[in-house]
Write an enzyme that holds these catalytic residues in place. Sequence first.
Site, short mmCIF file in Angstrom:
data_model
loop_
_atom_site.label_atom_id
_atom_site.label_comp_id
_atom_site.label_asym_id
_atom_site.label_seq_id
_atom_site.Cartn_x
_atom_site.Cartn_y
_atom_site.Cartn_z
N LEU A 1 0.81 -1.21 0.00
CA LEU A 1 0.00 0.00 0.00
C LEU A 1 0.85 1.26 0.00
O LEU A 1 0.37 2.33 -0.38
CB LEU A 1 -0.93 -0.01 1.21
N GLY A 2 2.07 1.15 0.47
CA GLY A 2 2.95 2.32 0.53
C GLY A 2 4.24 1.98 1.22
O GLY A 2 4.40 0.90 1.78
N VAL B 1 4.13 -0.86 4.06
CA VAL B 1 2.82 -1.27 4.56
C VAL B 1 2.22 -2.19 3.51
O VAL B 1 2.14 -1.83 2.33
CB VAL B 1 1.88 -0.08 4.81
N LYS C 1 2.23 -3.21 8.95
CA LYS C 1 3.33 -2.25 8.85
C LYS C 1 4.62 -3.00 9.14
O LYS C 1 4.81 -3.53 10.24
CB LYS C 1 3.12 -1.11 9.85
N ASP D 1 1.90 13.76 16.21
CA ASP D 1 2.16 13.74 14.76
C ASP D 1 0.86 13.77 13.96
O ASP D 1 0.71 13.04 12.98
CB ASP D 1 2.98 12.50 14.39
#
Length: 328
Positions: free
Chosen positions: A35-36, A43, A58, A150
């Site tokens: 996904l990224g 991920v 992750k 964050d």
Amino acid sequence: MDKYIKGNKKTEALELMVGHYLVGNQGIYKVQEFLGEGGFGKVARCTKLGSPEIYAIKIITNVQEGKEEFESMKLIQVLDPDENHLMKMYECFSFQNVICLVYEILEESLEDFLIKNECKATPLTYVRALAQQMFQALKALKSIGVVHCDIKLDNIMFADKKSLKFKLIDFGLAVESKELPIGTDIQVTRFRAPEVILGLPLDESVDMWALGMVLACVYFADVLNRAKNKDTFFTRDNGDWRLSFIDLLKCILQVNPQRRITPSQALEHDFITMNSLMPVPSPDKCRGLCERETQLNILITSRDELISIYCTDQKFGHTSFKEFSLFS
């Protein structure tokens, strides 16, 4: 069995490929797609063998960072992730050089939503749903003394776009509020609270500032932060709902953190409770907002340490002005 990745087999996250298997404590996961990725690793969208469920895993290459994120997630275990709009973690497992955290699968981030929407204005219906759920998330974190540290566009995701359900994700930098020392380098620049920049004492109110910036970015289509010039001009339909939202933003974006609205107080604001206000227009009605006669122009300028806000009602010609100083 050569595609299985076990605890006693050396590997790097970058070697993982679609079709590989990860052996966890609660089952075996098959990588369906990535996904990224980022500096932390990747991920992956995964399925669990023998189950129809889909997960987001992750994969963190830095073992210490992976352990720290797991410890941060343990801080919020006492909170109901669905009731408080927080990402749900199912398990954490490790093998040599890699830490895997298994999370629920979500849809897309606000960052991706704005990009796909080509930075067009977001209806207040969406903004109100987002604000209400994130206020609840911060209220829950505040109740256990945890600061996310964050909050930004890509750390808030749609859990269900059709029903406007959102979740706060990525607690890799989360800490207990009592562990926030002066001079802590937290938050990305454009969402960084003034007290962080100035090296002043910090508390959970830094999260409210960052969330206020997120809400402004979403409503104003992120123009404020993408503008090439310091002077940014917005045109929006006039109305009680928009004015109420702007009032809420002013309460959140208070330079003095002692005067900044808290999550509990924000949940009682008229923009959220709908008290004394007309109903929020539906997304369909919002498409025609720009065609109405009554509009409000908002000009935000910055010079040195001063921030100035000018509001002009085009129909009635009324103008209001307010100036903030970072050092007042």
